[in-house]
Enzyme design. Structure first.
Site, PDB file in Angstrom:
ATOM      1  N   CYS A  75       8.496  58.438 -57.180  1.00 40.02           N
ATOM      2  CA  CYS A  75       8.157  58.408 -58.451  1.00 40.02           C
ATOM      3  C   CYS A  75       6.859  57.380 -58.823  1.00 40.02           C
ATOM      4  O   CYS A  75       5.971  58.040 -59.470  1.00 40.02           O
ATOM      5  CB  CYS A  75       9.176  57.538 -59.346  1.00 40.02           C
ATOM      6  SG  CYS A  75       9.897  56.131 -58.217  1.00 40.02           S
ATOM      7  N   HIS A 101       8.031  52.967 -64.882  1.00 36.54           N
ATOM      8  CA  HIS A 101       7.182  52.278 -63.904  1.00 36.54           C
ATOM      9  C   HIS A 101       5.761  52.119 -64.488  1.00 36.54           C
ATOM     10  O   HIS A 101       5.131  52.951 -65.162  1.00 36.54           O
ATOM     11  CB  HIS A 101       6.951  52.928 -62.605  1.00 36.54           C
ATOM     12  CG  HIS A 101       8.203  53.040 -61.936  1.00 36.54           C
ATOM     13  ND1 HIS A 101       9.436  52.324 -61.989  1.00 36.54           N
ATOM     14  CD2 HIS A 101       8.279  53.805 -60.833  1.00 36.54           C
ATOM     15  CE1 HIS A 101      10.448  52.743 -61.276  1.00 36.54           C
ATOM     16  NE2 HIS A 101       9.685  53.549 -60.185  1.00 36.54           N
TER      17      HIS A 101
END
Lengths: 350, 350
Positions: free
Chosen positions: A131, A251
């Protein structure tokens, strides 16, 4: 379900990423003729819904992949190791969201905005990157294309959903306990299978995944190695420090990078990001416009802001990159790979 | 209070840092003959306790500094601008914890572990650096002394207490509201006096203090300029990205730095940090030992871990630096400057 289209299998359909994949397939109106939802024996029998139709989850077995065109795997590395070859043997193309095959020389590691041509070289399995890597390379690629790239130093600010649904629960229950003035007993984060566990609520943990012998964590090495592989730049200098935060989803990354071209301005960099596929430039300091995790949830794009030129290094720049780690970081990138396989006619309708 | 010792004044005694200063003076058994607690008119009359004795807070006025030996200021830049010269005029040495005088050429900016000799050059006022600068230079200095220093790139993970007591309240009340499924209306962070306010609970805000014309925030420019001044290295390459997190107290920093010396190992760097004054090395990946904000609260030291050599740059290293931003970042560094002024006999007992 339509009479035309593809037979898609989802392995790990009941997990956090699996659920997002199902939702993404639906939103994208993916051309599905048949949908097979697979899971461990424990979750088999559960009913999920796709476009209002009930689909019963079955236990994933080698035979489950008979007739499947594309199998999306997101059930952990060991399941992928065991069942992806079985799916390939039965004619399916596997898009694997675990780290099992990412660094395998025979497996393309793909972010469609960056290296979709690598899909043509697949041998049955295509790996979806980590990710935190995906969002960074998506932002770096348009810059690299115009100005080259020499060096990347990234510090991450990662959400707990990257560690799964239980980590989200742990964060919220710890948070409530601390607000109530109670002691907390960490049980999962930073790494469920590691020896020690630390409080994530109102804290920052500089460990994601296990430590390697060189002092970097596995998450940091994933960012380093996957970036070089995706960008086809084994010589690129990449360093990462990965940190877990009390954020549910989204994130963030503080990225320093050096380009090859001299004399550029921040406006040059922003110009390339502005028109880049899959990237949204959110950068206006005068209006306090910059990306933040709380604002990226549920969105498929990679958001970039705080672009500025280093004050000492002529070829150095800084930027702040934010994305929904469950979407572009996982489910969406996998579905996007599947869409691209069809678009490029690498997988054709039978 | 003793019959010997010094007359100490505390300006901003009722604030978050002022309270920590009072506590630190007490813990350190600071040689105090007389203690004058000062504040705005609004807080005057309040009773605080020092070693069990009640001390009434008075409104800070020019005359308040008559006979004072050392005045610790922590009541905001405008109060320092107005009253520090008045204190100096009356013979006091001022230790100022605001940004008012930090970049003034005639004012030493001091972290005792790094540049206490600069105290000898004072003209009445000594500035206490920004919290995020202090912990970083304390960790860099022992490395610089042995190996030189060329470049620093830092990404910060900063606690809300750096923005004052109201910011702490905002974080906790937002957190509870979100846990209760309620909407939140941010009113203070990232910068009270700026136009827009953003949710801090379960989020990360890449803005601390206001934006400057070059795209860096004032907090980032403080880290850049103050580091060069404290280390006497105008030529040092420094870049910073400062981010606010939902952590009450304890700033963390991901620091990349390049030394002058070639061929060093991480063990060389750790060897210098291990014996450095004011620094505690917490670095054992095998045992998941590294510093975290939740574990540094109430401690005076700067904690360093995750020391590792860059995989591409021979002179490049990474480390993770954590410290209590209210103590070493503010109250303790100020009190430590006061102690050092006495030790070095720059301020003598009358």
């Amino acid at each position: 379900m339509s009479t035309k289209g593809f037979h898609i299998a989802l392995v790990g359909a009941t997990g956090a990423v699996g659920q997002q994949m199902l939702k993404t397939l639906e939103e994208r109106e993916f051309p599905i003729r048949q949908l097979t939802l697979l899971s461990s024996a424990r979750s088999a029998g559960k009913a999920l819904f796709y476009k209002g139709e009930e689909v019963i989850v079955q236990e994933a077995k080698p035979e489950s992949f008979e007739g499947v065109d594309i199998a999306l795997f997101s059930a952990g590395g060991s399941i992928s190791k065991q069942l992806a070859p079985e799916a390939v043997k039965r004619g399916a193309v596997v898009v694997d969201n675990t780290s099992a095959y990412r660094m395998d020389e025979n497996v393309p590691l793909v972010v469609p905005e960056v290296n979709k041509e690598d899909l043509r070289k697949h041998n049955g399995i295509i790996a979806n990157p980590n990710c935190s890597t995906i969002q960074m390379v998506a932002a770096l690629e348009p810059i690299r294309q115009s100005y080259g790239l020499k060096k990347v130093i990234v510090s991450t600010y990662q959400a707990v959903s990257g560690a799964g649904a239980q980590a989200i629960n742990e964060m919220y229950s710890q948070t409530q306990s601390l607000l109530d003035g109670k002691e907390v007993t960490p049980e999962l984060l930073p790494v469920g299978s590691d020896k020690k566990h630390y409080q994530i609520a109102f804290n920052a943990i500089p460990q994601i995944d296990k430590f390697q012998e060189n002092g970097f964590t596995f998450e940091e090495m994933k960012m380093i190695n996957e970036t070089k592989k995706i960008m086809h730049m084994p010589e690129l200098s990449v360093a990462a420090t990965c940190v877990r935060l009390p954020v549910e989803t989204g994130h963030s990354e503080s990225v320093y990078f050096e380009v090859e071209t001299q004399g550029l301005t921040a406006a040059d960099i922003k110009g390339k990001l502005k028109d880049a596929p899959g990237v949204v430039l959110q950068d206006n300091p005068d209006e306090q416009v910059y990306p933040m995790p709380a604002q990226c949830v549920g969105k498929k794009e990679v958001f970039v802001g705080r672009v500025r030129k280093d004050l000492d290094q002529d070829t150095g720049f800084h930027m702040w990159v934010v994305s929904d780690n469950l979407l572009k970081g996982a489910a969406w990138n996998s579905v996007q790979i599947a869409e691209t396989l069809i678009e490029m006619e690498i997988v054709k309708e039978k």
